[in-house]
Design an enzyme around this catalytic site. Structure first.
Site, mmCIF file in Angstrom:
data_model
loop_
_atom_site.group_PDB
_atom_site.id
_atom_site.type_symbol
_atom_site.label_atom_id
_atom_site.label_comp_id
_atom_site.label_asym_id
_atom_site.label_seq_id
_atom_site.Cartn_x
_atom_site.Cartn_y
_atom_site.Cartn_z
ATOM 1 N N SER A 67 0.828 -1.208 0.000
ATOM 2 C CA SER A 67 0.000 0.000 0.000
ATOM 3 C C SER A 67 0.863 1.259 0.000
ATOM 4 C CB SER A 67 -0.920 0.024 1.219
ATOM 5 O OG SER A 67 -1.762 -1.100 1.239
HETATM 6 N N1 SAH Z 1 -1.057 -4.841 4.051
HETATM 7 C C1 SAH Z 1 -0.366 -5.091 2.796
HETATM 8 C C2 SAH Z 1 -1.197 -4.655 1.618
HETATM 9 C C3 SAH Z 1 -1.235 -5.720 0.576
HETATM 10 S S1 SAH Z 1 -2.429 -5.539 -0.714
HETATM 11 C C4 SAH Z 1 1.018 -4.471 2.806
HETATM 12 O O1 SAH Z 1 1.348 -3.714 3.734
HETATM 13 O O2 SAH Z 1 1.813 -4.765 1.900
HETATM 14 C C5 SAH Z 1 -3.768 -6.529 -0.087
HETATM 15 C C6 SAH Z 1 -3.461 -7.980 0.209
HETATM 16 O O3 SAH Z 1 -4.704 -8.570 0.625
HETATM 17 C C7 SAH Z 1 -2.989 -8.811 -0.989
HETATM 18 O O4 SAH Z 1 -1.784 -9.442 -0.644
HETATM 19 C C8 SAH Z 1 -4.126 -9.827 -1.194
HETATM 20 O O5 SAH Z 1 -3.664 -11.099 -1.640
HETATM 21 C C9 SAH Z 1 -4.726 -9.909 0.194
HETATM 22 N N2 SAH Z 1 -6.118 -10.378 0.268
HETATM 23 C C10 SAH Z 1 -7.160 -10.110 -0.554
HETATM 24 N N3 SAH Z 1 -8.281 -10.740 -0.135
HETATM 25 C C11 SAH Z 1 -7.943 -11.422 1.008
HETATM 26 C C12 SAH Z 1 -8.649 -12.281 1.898
HETATM 27 N N4 SAH Z 1 -9.931 -12.604 1.716
HETATM 28 N N5 SAH Z 1 -7.972 -12.800 2.944
HETATM 29 C C13 SAH Z 1 -6.657 -12.523 3.145
HETATM 30 N N6 SAH Z 1 -5.930 -11.736 2.330
HETATM 31 C C14 SAH Z 1 -6.560 -11.191 1.270
#
Ligand code: SAH
Length: 224
Positions: A67
């Site tokens: 993010s």
């Molecule tokens: N918090 C992360 C942001 C990653 S983007 C960081 O600091 O890098 C969002 C993430 O959510 C992705 O890796 C995606 O695979 C995950 N995601 C999407 N739907 C999800 C779900 N139902 N359960 C767990 N993870 C999920």
């Protein structure tokens, strides 16, 4: 092989990024301090070393992103983390947000649905500095019933609606920060659980996240 190091140059860029976050309205000094301590370039491919301190999201593989720093700061500020808060994060991704929460003294439980991203964090050396973070491979819509209830819940992917199981797993007085779909972007919501188990809702700005999807994806890229 090139090694990740936190050089003087990175520290300078990081200080500048924290100033720009402050100018964009982030006022919680503890959040800025925590993010100022974390080498964001460690969480990204070495190819992005030079630009890790721009206020932008970046690809981390599997079609996912780390993010934007402003978004991380914004969500973290809304969570009002206190030391020892038990926090559930949905969407581990690069683990950057998890480390920000751990720096603030939270006990972090984080779930990722993509096996490859989950596995990568197992061999990510920098995370050894944060042995308290608990990583789970699973579907965030289910939460973690075994470890519930939580003081705080943060969802870092675009939710189609408020997942009922996550609302259940919040303590009375607990808060959930979650971006919920509204047309083509997401409204940042902060939900506070009342003693009668109802939720009050505060509405904040619009953001753009990757989608929160149901189920898990295994190491071969297949949905489970
Ligand atoms: N918090 C992360 C942001 C990653 S983007 C960081 O600091 O890098 C969002 C993430 O959510 C992705 O890796 C995606 O695979 C995950 N995601 C999407 N739907 C999800 C779900 N139902 N359960 C767990 N993870 C999920």
């Amino acid at each position: 092989m090139k090694k990740y190091e936190d050089e003087y140059r990175h520290k300078g860029l990081r200080r500048r990024l924290m100033i720009s976050l402050q100018e964009k309205g982030i006022s919680d000094q503890s959040v800025l301090e925590a993010m100022g301590n974390i080498p964001r370039h460690f969480f990204m491919d070495l190819a992005f070393d030079q630009i890790a301190y721009e206020d932008r999201a970046f690809p981390i593989g599997e079609g996912q992103t780390i993010s934007q720093p402003y978004t991380v700061a914004y969500q973290t500020q809304l969570l009002e983390i206190k030391p020892f808060d038990k926090v559930l994060e949905i969407g581990t991704g690069s683990a950057y947000q998890s480390v920000v929460l751990a720096e603030l003294g939270a006990q972090v439980f984080t779930i990722e649905r993509q096996r490859k991203l989950f596995d990568r964090n197992k061999s990510f050396q920098y995370l050894k500095k944060y042995p308290g973070i608990k990583f789970f491979y699973g579907d965030g819509f289910e939460g973690l019933p075994t470890y519930a209830p939580f003081d705080k819940i943060i969802v870092t992917a675009a939710a189609p609606q408020i997942p009922p199981k996550l609302a259940e797993q919040l303590k009375p007085g607990g808060k959930m920060v979650i971006p919920v779909d509204e047309h083509h972007s997401q409204r940042m919501l902060r939900l506070t659980k009342q003693t009668d188990d109802t939720l009050t809702e505060e509405r904040f700005d619009l953001f753009s996240f990757v989608p929160m999807l149901e189920g898990r994806v295994n190491g071969n890229g297949n949905n489970q």
